[in-house]
Design an enzyme around this catalytic site. Structure first.
Site, PDB file in Angstrom:
ATOM      1  N   HIS B  53       0.819  -1.204   0.000  1.00 27.91           N
ATOM      2  CA  HIS B  53       0.000   0.000   0.000  1.00 27.91           C
ATOM      3  C   HIS B  53       0.859   1.263   0.000  1.00 27.91           C
ATOM      4  O   HIS B  53       0.560   2.239  -0.677  1.00 27.91           O
ATOM      5  CB  HIS B  53      -0.910  -0.022   1.232  1.00 27.91           C
ATOM      6  CG  HIS B  53      -1.948   1.033   1.243  1.00 27.91           C
ATOM      7  ND1 HIS B  53      -3.108   0.940   0.506  1.00 27.91           N
ATOM      8  CD2 HIS B  53      -2.002   2.222   1.886  1.00 27.91           C
ATOM      9  CE1 HIS B  53      -3.828   2.021   0.703  1.00 27.91           C
ATOM     10  NE2 HIS B  53      -3.191   2.823   1.536  1.00 27.91           N
ATOM     11  N   HIS B  99     -10.472   2.364  -0.771  1.00 26.45           N
ATOM     12  CA  HIS B  99     -10.608   1.953   0.623  1.00 26.45           C
ATOM     13  C   HIS B  99     -11.388   0.640   0.647  1.00 26.45           C
ATOM     14  O   HIS B  99     -12.391   0.490   1.339  1.00 26.45           O
ATOM     15  CB  HIS B  99     -11.278   3.042   1.464  1.00 26.45           C
ATOM     16  CG  HIS B  99     -10.475   3.424   2.665  1.00 26.45           C
ATOM     17  ND1 HIS B  99     -10.996   3.804   3.866  1.00 26.45           N
ATOM     18  CD2 HIS B  99      -9.124   3.455   2.848  1.00 26.45           C
ATOM     19  CE1 HIS B  99     -10.036   4.079   4.719  1.00 26.45           C
ATOM     20  NE2 HIS B  99      -8.896   3.866   4.133  1.00 26.45           N
TER      21      HIS B  99
END
Lengths: 229, 774
Positions: B53, B99
Site C-alpha cells: 500500500h 478503501h
C-alpha cells in the site's frame, strides 16, 4: 442591506448564503460563532451545515454559541433572522421557532430538487412571491421532518405561519413530493411576529440559471425590499 | 546514536517478522541496511512503509511507463495529489484512492474514512475541495450481504462528504458477483486553488519544527496499511479493529485550519497522516526533501494512555496532519489551530544529519540511515502469464448462445437490461449525497454522462467522471485498459468538457500470481496507449492489490478518474432528449461485436467473448467532433454507448430524467445486415448518441473529422413511445414502461426483507452470475 452570516464550527453553506445575498446587492459580513458582535447587520442568516457535527442533536450545541445571545436579542427586537436547514434546526433548539426537526421518515439523507408552494406571500421573507406560487429549490438534509404537537400545528396553520409547503410539480401536496415526511408537508415556518423564518430547503442554491433555478432569489429580494427601505 | 530495544519489546523472531508481512529477503535487506537486528519499533515502521500500500513495490516499474507530462501538468505522480493548470491562474488538484479492504469488513466507517483520506490528500496541496466522486463495485444485489454493504458504504460516503460541505457530484456503481467477496470503494476528490498557492509535502530547512496538528492519536487503525496489502479471508472480519473511525466534523475544522495555515506563509510543508500514519508522513516528507528528521513520540498528543512508540508511529487515527513550520513561527501555527479548536504540538525537527530517528524521551527507539527507509524499499517484477481459463472464456463462441424465446420482442430484452442494477438509475444511491452545496453544481448526479462544476470567478467549469468496465479488463486487459480511459473521455466530452488529465485507482488481485500480474501489466499498457492518444496524462493515483477473497480475485478494475475543462459554462450538456422534433444522430459506427456485454451477463448469465475493439485514434476524433459540435451550439444532448449498447443508450436518453421522459422514433435499417442483438445490445466502442435541432451541421462537422455519423431518428413527444425499426422488424414500448424498469429496479431490490434463505446465502461469498428472474 447588511446581511450577517454566522459561521459555526461545521457550517458549510455560509458561502452559498453569502453568494445569494450578494446576488441581490446586499452587503455581507461574516459573524464568527465565538464573537458577541453582529457588526451592525440588519438581517442575520444562520446557514446550513452540521454545526458541531450535529453531535447530540442537530442544532442543539450551536444554540449555546456566544453569538447566539446576540442573535436572540436581535430577534426579540424584531430584527429579521433567517435559518436555513441547520439554521432552522438551531432556531427551533433556541426556541425562536416552535416545533422540532426529526430524522427523515426514510431514515436516509435526502438530496434532491423539490417544489415548494408559497403559502404566505405576506411576510418579510416572501413579499416578492405570489401566494400559491410554485418554486423549485434543492433540499439536502438528514433531519428535516418538522413536527410539533397538534395544537401548535393548528395554530401555525391558522395564523398563516406555514410559509412553504412541499408539493408536486402541479402544486398538490402528496406524500411522494415530501422528502422527509414532515407534518402537513411543512417546509418552512415563520414566528408569530413574522421576523424569524426557518426552512429546510435551500433557496440560496437556486439563484442562478446555471444551477437549474433562480426561484430562490425571491426570498433575498423580499428581504432587501423591506429592510433597505 | 543507535536504536535499542525498549524494556518489554518482543524478541525479533522469524515468526514475528512473518507476522509483519515481510519476506525473509526483505528482512535480510533491512538488517543489511541497519547493520544490526532491528528493534520491534523499527520492524513495525518497515512493515508499514514496505507494505504494498505504501511502497508500490510490485507496481512502480510499470507505472513509470505511463505518460505523465503535459504543458498544463503542474504536479505529476509522487505527491499527495496531481495538479493541473486550468487557465485564469487557477489550478486543480485531484486524486482517487481505494478503501476496499476496510469497506469489506466495516462498510460505513471504511467508506467514510476513504472519503476523509482523499479530501485530506487534496487540501494538503493547498486546494479547496469542490467535488467528490466515487466508484463502487459490489456483488449481486440479490445477496443480503451485498445490500448490507451497499447501505453502509453509501451512508458512510454520504455522511462524511455531506458534513464536510463538499458536493458528491458523480461516480458509478456496478454490481457483479466477481466483487461479492471483495467490494471496491474508490473515492475521488477535486479541489481548486490559485497556482501560486500550490503547496508540496517536501520537508526542508534545518531546525524547522515538525508539528502534529488536528485530532489526537489513538490506537485505531494500527496496521491498516498492512491489512490493505493482503488477501481478504474468512478471518478478515476479525480485523475490523484495524479499520479507522472517521469524524467529519473534526475534518471540516482541519480543512479550514489547514487552508488558513497554507495561506499564512508560516509553514513549508504539510502532509496527511494517512496510511501508516506518522511513520509514512514523516519519512516521505523527509525523503522528498533529502533531509533528516528527528521525532519524539512522547510529544505526540494522545487520546489513550500507555501507548508505545510502535503504536504511536503506526496509528491511523483520522483527521491528523503533519506540518513542517518555519522556525520561530510555532506560536502563529498554534494560534491558527486554536481558532478552530484543534491542537498543534511540536514533536520534532528537521535535522542536517542524514537519518530518520524516532525517540521516546531520551531513548532512541528507531533509527534508519538517510532516506533509505523509503528509497531502499524492494521492487519486484513478478512473472506475468495469462490464465488459460480466462483465455478460454474470451475465445468462447458467444454467437452460439441461442436467444431466449422472449427476446423475439427486443423491447422485452431492453426492459430487462434497463432493470439490471448496473444500468438502472442510481437515484436511490445519489439522493443520499449532498450534490448542491457550494452553489456551483451545474450538472450533478443524474441524467448526464459526467458532472459539471463551475469554477467560481471565471466562465470556466470542470467536467468530472470515473469509469471502468472490469469485465472487459478481465477478458482482455489491454483492450479493457484502453476502454476505461476512452469511456471516461467520451463521458467528459458528452458533458461538454475537453479531457485534460486522469488519476487512476488500480484495483487488482494478488500480484504474485502470474495471471494477475499479466492483467496488471497489460491493463497499464492499454491505459497508457489511450492516454497518449487522448492527450490526458496521468497525474497520480493509487494501486490496490490483493483484492481477493476465498472465491478468487475481483475483476481487474483500473478505475479512471477524469478531469475535463469547459472553456465556457454555457457548453454544459446533459444526456437526455429535450425537445420533440430534434434529430437523433449516431456518431461512430455499429458493429457485430457482442462479446463481454452486459446483455450476455444479465440475460444469459455468461461472462465471455472478446470485448469490443477500441481504436484510440478514432476515440480522439470522436471527442474532437463532439466538442466542436457542442461549441457550435448544435447539440441538445449527448450520451455515449456503454453497458447495454445502442438500444439502452437511446432508451436512457428517453427516460433518465424521471420528471421529463420523451418518446423517440429510431430507424436502424442501415445496419439490418448485422446480427440484431449485436446491433441493439452489443457494446461497440466509439459511439455517441446526440440530439440536435441542426443535424446538417453535426453531419458536416463529423465529416470534416472523418467520423462516421448518421441521422437515426427523431425525438418524440413527452411521455410518448420508443419505436425502433430495423429492416422489417419494428419494436415499440411506452416510455412509462421503460422508465418504470429503469427507475424501479434498485429501490425494489434495496427494500427486500432478508429471509432464511438469504441468511444461508449471506454466509457464502461468491455465486454464479444471476440471470433474469432470479
Amino acid at each position: 442591506m447588511k446581511v450577517g452570516i454566522v459561521t459555526f464550527p461545521g457550517s458549510n453553506r455560509e458561502v452559498d448564503a453569502s453568494l445569494a445575498a450578494q446576488a441581490v446587492g446586499a452587503e455581507v459580513v461574516t459573524l464568527w460563532h465565538k464573537d458577541h458582535d453582529l457588526q451592525g447587520a440588519d438581517v442575520i442568516i444562520l446557514p446550513g451545515g452540521f454545526s458541531y457535527g450535529d453531535y447530540l442533536r442537530a442544532g442543539a450545541i450551536a444554540r449555546f454559541s456566544p453569538i447566539m445571545q446576540e442573535v436572540v436579542e436581535h430577534a426579540k427586537r424584531g430584527g429579521p433572522v433567517l435559518g436555513i436547514c441547520n439554521g432552522f434546526q438551531i432556531l427551533c433548539e433556541a426556541h425562536l421557532l416552535p416545533g422540532a426537526l426529526l430524522r427523515n421518515a426514510s431514515l436516509r439523507f435526502a438530496s434532491q430538487w423539490v417544489t415548494l408552494r408559497v403559502e404566505n406571500a405576506d411576510t418579510l421573507f416572501t413579499s416578492a412571491y405570489e401566494a400559491g406560487q410554485l418554486i423549485r429549490v434543492p433540499v439536502a438534509h438528514g433531519d428535516g421532518r418538522f413536527t410539533a404537537d397538534a395544537d401548535t400545528i393548528t395554530a401555525l396553520e391558522e395564523a398563516g405561519q406555514v410559509v412553504f409547503r412541499y408539493v408536486d410539480r402541479q402544486g398538490n401536496p402528496l406524500p411522494a413530493a415530501n422528502p422527509n415526511g414532515s407534518l402537513n408537508d411543512i417546509a418552512g415556518i415563520v414566528n408569530d411576529r413574522g421576523n424569524v423564518l426557518g426552512l429546510m430547503p435551500h433557496p440560496e442554491d437556486a439563484v442562478d440559471p446555471l444551477l437549474g433555478s433562480t426561484d430562490g432569489l425571491g426570498l433575498f429580494e423580499s428581504l432587501l425590499s423591506r429592510v433597505a427601505a | 546514536m543507535s536504536a535499542v530495544p525498549r524494556p518489554g519489546d518482543p524478541v525479533i523472531t522469524p515468526a514475528l517478522v512473518a507476522e509483519h508481512g515481510l519476506t525473509y529477503e526483505e528482512y535480510e535487506k533491512l538488517v543489511a541496511m541497519l547493520g544490526r537486528t532491528p528493534t520491534f519499533t523499527e520492524l513495525g515502521v518497515v512493515s508499514a512503509l514496505w507494505s504494498e500500500h505504501c511502497s508500490y513495490k510490485h507496481s512502480r516499474p510499470l507505472l513509470k511507463t505511463l505518460p505523465t507530462k503535459g504543458k498544463h501538468v503542474l504536479q505529476g505522480p509522487g505527491e499527495n495529489a496531481g495538479v493541473i493548470a486550468v487557465g485564469d491562474g487557477l489550478a486543480v488538484a485531484f486524486k482517487i484512492e481505494s478503501h476496499n479492504h476496510p469497506s469489506a469488513v466495516e462498510p460505513y466507517q471504511g467508506a467514510a474514512t476513504g472519503v476523509g483520506g482523499i479530501l485530506r490528500d487534496v487540501f494538503t496541496m493547498g486546494a479547496r475541495p469542490i467535488a467528490l466522486l466515487n466508484s463502487l463495485r459490489f456483488g449481486g444485489l440479490e445477496h443480503p450481504r451485498t445490500r448490507w454493504l451497499v447501505a453502509g458504504v453509501v451512508k458512510g460516503i454520504g455522511d462524511y462528504g455531506n458534513c464536510m460541505g463538499v458536493p458528491t457530484v458523480a461516480g458509478e456503481v456496478v454490481f457483479d458477483d466477481a466483487y461479492a467477496g471483495n467490494p471496491l470503494v474508490n473515492a475521488m476528490c477535486v479541489g481548486v486553488m490559485r497556482e501560486e498557492e500550490l503547496m508540496r509535502a517536501v520537508a526542508s530547512g534545518i531546525g524547522n519544527p515538525i508539528i502534529a496538528v488536528g485530532a489526537r492519536t489513538g490506537r485505531d487503525g494500527i496496521h491498516g496499511a498492512s491489512f490493505a496489502s493482503e488477501d481478504l479471508s474468512h478471518e478478515s472480519d476479525a480485523k475490523r479493529p484495524r479499520v479507522q473511525v472517521g469524524d467529519p466534523f473534526t475534518e471540516k475544522l482541519l480543512l479550514e485550519a489547514s487552508l488558513e495555515l497554507i495561506r499564512s506563509g508560516h509553514i513549508v510543508a504539510i502532509q496527511d497522516m494517512g496510511a501508516a500514519g506518522l511513520t509514512s508522513s514523516s519519512a516521505e516528507m523527509a525523503a522528498r526533501g533529502d533531509v533528516g528528521v528527528e521525532i519524539d513520540v512522547t510529544k505526540m498528543p494522545l487520546r489513550e494512555e500507555g501507548m508505545t512508540p510502535y503504536e504511536i508511529l503506526l496509528s491511523e487515527s483520522q483527521e491528523r496532519m503533519l506540518v513542517v513550520a518555519k522556525k520561530g513561527r510555532e506560536e502563529q501555527v498554534r494560534a491558527i489551530l486554536a481558532r478552530w479548536d484543534l491542537t498543534a504540538e511540536v514533536i520534532g525537527e528537521v535535522i542536517a544529519e542524514p537519518v530518520y530517528r524516532v525517540k521516546e524521551g531520551d531513548r532512541v527507539v528507531a533509527e534508519f540511515p538517510g532516506s533509505r527507509l523509503v528509497t531502499d524499499c524492494p521492487v519486484y517484477s513478478p512473472e506475468a502469464r495469462e490464465s488459460d481459463a480466462i483465455r478460454a472464456e474470451r475465445e468462447r463462441d458467444v454467437e452460439a448462445i441461442l436467444p431466449r424465446a422472449e427476446e423475439a420482442d427486443a423491447m422485452w430484452t431492453l426492459e430487462q437490461l434497463l432493470s439490471s442494477p448496473t444500468i438502472a438509475s442510481k437515484t436511490w444511491v445519489v439522493r443520499q449525497y449532498d450534490s448542491t452545496v457550494r452553489a456551483s453544481t451545474i450538472v450533478g448526479p443524474g441524467p448526464a454522462d459526467a458532472a459539471v462544476v463551475m469554477l467560481r470567478g471565471t466562465r470556466r467549469a470542470l467536467a468530472l467522471k470515473t469509469d471502468c468496465n472490469g469485465r472487459y479488463v478481465h477478458l482482455d486487459p489491454r483492450t479493457g485498459g484502453r476502454i476505461a480511459v476512452a469511456e471516461a473521455a467520451r463521458n467528459v466530452a458528452c458533458a461538454g468538457g475537453r479531457p485534460m488529465a486522469i488519476t487512476n485507482c488500480l484495483n487488482f488481485g494478488n500480484p504474485r500470481r502470474p495471471e494477475v500480474f499479466f492483467q496488471f501489466r497489460e491493463a497499464v499498457a492499454g491505459m497508457g496507449e489511450a492516454c497518449e492518444a487522448l492527450g490526458t496524462p496521468v497525474t497520480g493515483g493509487n494501486v490496490s492489490f490483493y483484492n481477493e477473497s476465498p472465491a478468487g480475485a475481483v475483476y481487474p478494475t483500473p478505475t479512471i478518474g477524469m478531469v475535463g475543462l469547459l472553456e465556457d459554462v454555457s457548453q454544459a450538456t446533459t444526456a437526455v432528449f429535450r425537445t420533440p422534433g430534434d434529430a437523433i444522430l449516431l456518431l461512430g459506427e455499429n458493429t457485430d461485436e457482442l462479446g463481454a456485454s452486459e446483455y450476455l451477463r444479465w440475460v444469459h448469465g455468461v461472462v465471455g467473448g472478446r470485448p469490443p475493439a477500441c481504436d484510440v485514434a478514432a476515440e480522439r476524433r470522436l471527442v474532437d467532433t463532439l466538442l466542436e459540435a457542442i461549441a457550435d451550439a448544435t447539440i441538445a444532448s449527448a450520451h455515449d454507448c456503454s453497458d447495454g449498447g445502442l438500444a439502452v443508450a437511446i432508451a436512457e436518453c428517453c427516460v433518465m430524467d424521471e420528471d421529463a421522459p420523451f418518446g423517440a422514433t429510431v430507424d436502424l435499417s442501415p445496419w439490418a445486415g448485422l446480427t440484431l442483438r449485436a446491433l441493439l445490445f452489443g457494446e461497440a466502442q466509439g459511439r455517441i448518441v446526440v440530439s440536435s435541432p441542426d443535424p446538417a451541421a453535426v453531419l458536416g462537422i463529423a465529416a470534416r473529422h472523418g467520423v462516421p455519423a448518421t441521422r437515426i431518428g427523431t425525438v418524440g413527444e413527452p411521455n410518448g413511445s420508443l419505436v425502433m425499426q430495423v429492416g422489417s422488424n419494428r419494436f415499440q414500448a411506452s416510455v412509462s414502461r421503460l422508465a418504470a424498469a429503469y427507475h424501479g429496479a434498485i429501490p425494489a431490490m434495496m427494500s427486500r426483507v432478508a429471509t432464511a434463505t438469504d441468511e444461508e446465502e449471506a454466509s457464502g461469498i461468491r455465486h454464479q452470475a444471476s440471470g433474469v428472474g432470479v
